[in-house]
Enzyme design. Structure first.
Site, PDB file in Angstrom:
ATOM      1  N   LYS A 137      88.433  44.440  12.566  1.00 50.48           N
ATOM      2  CA  LYS A 137      88.968  43.137  12.146  1.00 50.48           C
ATOM      3  C   LYS A 137      87.749  42.278  11.796  1.00 50.48           C
ATOM      4  O   LYS A 137      87.080  41.728  12.673  1.00 50.48           O
ATOM      5  CB  LYS A 137      89.787  42.490  13.260  1.00 50.48           C
ATOM      6  CG  LYS A 137      90.479  41.222  12.776  1.00 50.48           C
ATOM      7  CD  LYS A 137      91.501  40.726  13.765  1.00 50.48           C
ATOM      8  CE  LYS A 137      92.365  39.624  13.154  1.00 50.48           C
ATOM      9  NZ  LYS A 137      91.637  38.489  12.649  1.00 50.48           N
ATOM     10  N   GLU A 196      88.083  40.802   3.058  1.00 52.03           N
ATOM     11  CA  GLU A 196      87.372  39.744   3.758  1.00 52.03           C
ATOM     12  C   GLU A 196      85.959  39.633   3.185  1.00 52.03           C
ATOM     13  O   GLU A 196      85.294  40.643   2.965  1.00 52.03           O
ATOM     14  CB  GLU A 196      87.322  40.151   5.240  1.00 52.03           C
ATOM     15  CG  GLU A 196      87.149  39.041   6.195  1.00 52.03           C
ATOM     16  CD  GLU A 196      88.447  38.422   6.718  1.00 52.03           C
ATOM     17  OE1 GLU A 196      89.549  38.718   6.193  1.00 52.03           O
ATOM     18  OE2 GLU A 196      88.331  37.614   7.650  1.00 52.03           O
TER      19      GLU A 196
END
Ligand code: IVH
Length: 694
Positions: A137, A196
């Site tokens: 993550k 991201e």
């Protein structure tokens, strides 16, 4: 328009063809360099092609391509970002946590079992059959990249999930984001990739150091830096930031391109030239998920990018669809979060500790908190300067941060949570370890105990230095022996060296009769020393071997040095303000004088040196040129004499020359000296000067 005409054979000029070819080639090389880490040509060759393209684009701006790699250096400055509505909302993920203080797997990972069991039930399958894709993550900034007909059309931030900001100008500068898809995928009409944007930890450290050095504001963490970079209106700034894009999902693709598994989508993205973290893995069953989580947690600090957990997604796209969404999060995926690395606590007190070199460091005492899985009660505050700059006060709610292997630190005070008046922190005026006075170095940054040779906190360092080769040169009294003798309480201060006896040390580990006698003999022998060594041995800050020799020549004995003044010290060769202050601080501390007296009482002695003050106001630190020849002096002699007194003797006359010594048959240098109106010295005046320097 272009669609209507796309089937017509439109004439493309040779120049435009050349530009298109350069763009394609450069994009291809970029992909292999930045995404696959596998350069296909040298940096020089790349730069050459790049410059060729820049020149052509300047000459023929009408042919500039939408996917030109020259966009990567930034360009126009915007006055605001446009708001864009996402085709499909950018949702968030549900979170689960583990109980870090539990070792029993069921208790530790209860929430994970809860998630997994729910899915098993809903999909009516066995634990071992349930397949996931696990990925890091990433702790960065979410972004959606829209491609149309194989070219990057737009990059939009997450915003509130439904509407974000158009930050294409900045995002297209990111090196590992393809501006166009590889040619074999040119027929992909619509593509939306999510991922991201982040900054690698090492790049963050380097960039922050640069910002700091140029007096700019530092960023608190890599995520803030990435976010700040993406929101620059001037894309040239973003282009200088080492941003990276990690893709984590394919949000949209032409209907005819179909996949069964999420892992196939990721593999496809990789083929298209997007970076997918190597840490992504296909896993089955809860045990593999737990292993993955524990491994990533252990690896967290050694990964090149920051992560705040891992994400699990069901691999079967059919199952994903079946499970669907609840509120704003998918039911087929979850974020398994790591314990936070920044946690709030209360600053209970500030303890000032004295390091081996006498530097006073403030250490925060905080109410115990779990930071990133470790209970923290002490954290560094760096120095007084930081405490004052960040306005940190005892009693504050503070943010404690632990990142990497570094010692936990107090990142900042939460000033909004300060409910009553709190005192501004002051450092002690005397050393907490020995009570000697404290001196300030380099502005407010470093406070230091002035009694290196006396202070208990510095004793090991002081004794080792005192006995070292260039000081008292006591063979057998190196760092290890000093540690041993201090720890067995046989030496507690520098003078204690001379109180040792064979009886006292004999029998200690590493000190048999012979080595004990050798050491005592070496100690006794060292008592007859030189003034220069004695001065050096005191460990006065900034007084090294060369300065010790200069001081010894200038003062001749220790008493004179002890009673000296700043004016006198500044006259000594190579002694400037900082060294002079340090010497004065040392002798202003009674504890140091006490040690000196003890040493002399214990029989340390040295032959007095004939004091010579190698200072002359017209010579020291002045620049001389010598020209012509002299009746009574050789030029080398004059040069050596002047240099002894700290003059700089150079060959050519310039505005920086203070004096020109002019002998017989002086030529062009004399002319130049006259032209520049420098001070001239003839042989008669020279002989007066030399007498003064005698
Ligand atoms: S998948 C439906 N995978 O975490 C949302 N998200 O807390 C699907 N994030 O907004 C997101 N790394 O920006 C996914 N490997 C990863 C991720 C990831 C970071 C971010 C993402 C999302 C947020 C949700």
């Amino acid at each position: 328009m272009s669609d209507l005409f796309s089937n017509l054979d439109v004439e493309i000029s040779p120049i435009e063809q050349q530009i298109i070819k350069l763009v394609q080639d450069l994009n291809y090389y970029n992909l292999y360099y930045h995404t696959y880490d596998n350069p296909q040509i040298s940096d020089e060759e790349y730069d050459k092609l790049f410059r060729e393209l820049v020149v052509l684009e300047e000459q023929y701006p009408q042919f500039k391509q939408k996917d030109s790699p020259t966009l990567k250096v930034g360009g126009e400055i915007l006055d605001k970002f446009n708001q864009i509505t996402h085709d499909t909302p950018m949702l968030s993920l549900g979170n689960i946590f583990s109980q870090m203080d539990e070792t029993d797997v069921l208790l530790r990972h209860g929430e994970l079992f809860g998630f997994n069991n729910r899915l098993i039930k809903e999909l009516a399958c066995d634990n071992e059959d349930l397949e996931f894709v696990a990925s890091p993550k990433y702790d960065g900034v979410a972004i959606s990249l829209y491609y149309r007909n194989g070219k990057l059309l737009r990059a939009v931030t997450r915003g509130d999930g439904y509407t974000g900001e158009d930050v294409t100008n900045n995002v297209q500068t990111i090196r590992n984001i393809p501006l166009s898809l590889p040619t074999e995928f040119n027929d992909v009409v619509e593509l939306e990739v999510r991922g991201e944007i982040l900054i690698l930890t090492q790049d963050f450290i380097t960039l922050n150091q640069k910002l700091d050095a140029s007096g700019e504001k530092k960023f608190a963490n890599p995520r803030n830096l990435a976010a700040g970079s993406i929101r620059q209106l001037d894309s040239k700034i973003a282009a200088t930031r080492p941003l990276k894009f990690y893709a984590y999902a394919l949000a949209k693709i032409d209907a005819q391109i179909k996949f069964n598994l999420f892992s196939d989508e990721l593999a496809f993205l990789k083929q298209l030239g997007f970076t997918i973290a190597e840490e992504c893995a296909v896993l089955r069953g809860s045990n593999e998920l737990i292993n993955y989580y524990e491994q990533m947690l252990a690896k967290r600090d050694s990964l090149s990018y920051g992560i705040d957990g891992v994400v699990y997604k069901i691999n079967s796209l059919e199952s994903q669809q079946k499970l669907g969404f609840v509120a704003r999060a998918p039911r087929f995926a979850i974020a398994h979060k790591f314990p936070a690395q920044e946690v709030e606590s209360i600053l209970l007190d500030i303890d000032v500790q004295v390091g081996r070199t006498g530097a006073l460091t403030p250490v925060a005492k905080i109410s115990p908190v779990n930071v990133g899985g470790v209970v923290v009660t002490n954290a560094t505050l760096h120095n007084l300067d930081e405490i004052l700059r960040k306005d940190i006060r005892i009693g504050d709610v503070v943010v404690v941060r632990r990142a990497g292997d570094v010692i936990p630190e107090i990142a900042r005070s939460v000033i909004d949570k300060r409910t009553k008046e709190l005192a501004i922190f002051k450092m002690p005026e005397s050393c907490p370890a020995c009570g000697s006075h404290v001196v300030m170095e380099e502005g407010l940054a470093i406070l230091r105990c002035s009694a290196g040779i006396y202070c208990v906190a510095q004793k090991k360092q002081a004794i080792t230095h005192f006995a070292s080769k260039l000081a008292f040169n006591i063979d057998g009294l190196g760092e290890k022996s000093v540690d041993q003798l201090v720890e067995s309480n046989l030496i507690n201060s520098v003078p204690d060296i001379f109180r040792l006896t064979v009886d006292k040390i004999c029998g200690l580990e590493r000190f048999a009769q012979k080595s004990a006698s050798n050491l005592i003999a070496a100690i006794n022998q060292s008592k007859n020393t030189t003034l220069a060594r004695f001065i050096y041995a005191l460990g006065i800050r900034h007084v090294g071997e060369a300065s010790s020799k200069d001081l010894s020549k200038a003062f001749g004995n220790l008493e004179k040095l002890r009673l000296t003044s700043k004016e006198e010290l500044l006259q000594v060769k190579d002694i400037g303000e900082i060294v002079a202050n340090s010497i004065l601080d040392f002798f202003a501390e009674d504890h140091n004088n006490q040690v000196l007296n003890e040493l002399i009482e214990l029989g340390i002695n040295y032959p007095e040196v004939e004091a010579k003050n190698l200072y002359h106001p017209n010579v020291t630190a002045k620049t001389y040129v010598i020209t012509g020849s002299f009746v009574n002096y050789k030029r080398d002699e004059i040069k050596a004499k002047l240099e002894d007194f700290g003059a700089k003797v150079v060959n050519s006359v310039s505005k920086k020359t203070d004096y020109v010594i002019v002998g017989i048959d002086a030529g062009s240098k004399l002319d130049k000296a006259r032209e520049l109106e420098r001070n001239l010295i003839n042989e008669e005046e020279l002989s007066i000067l030399i007498k003064e320097l005698a």
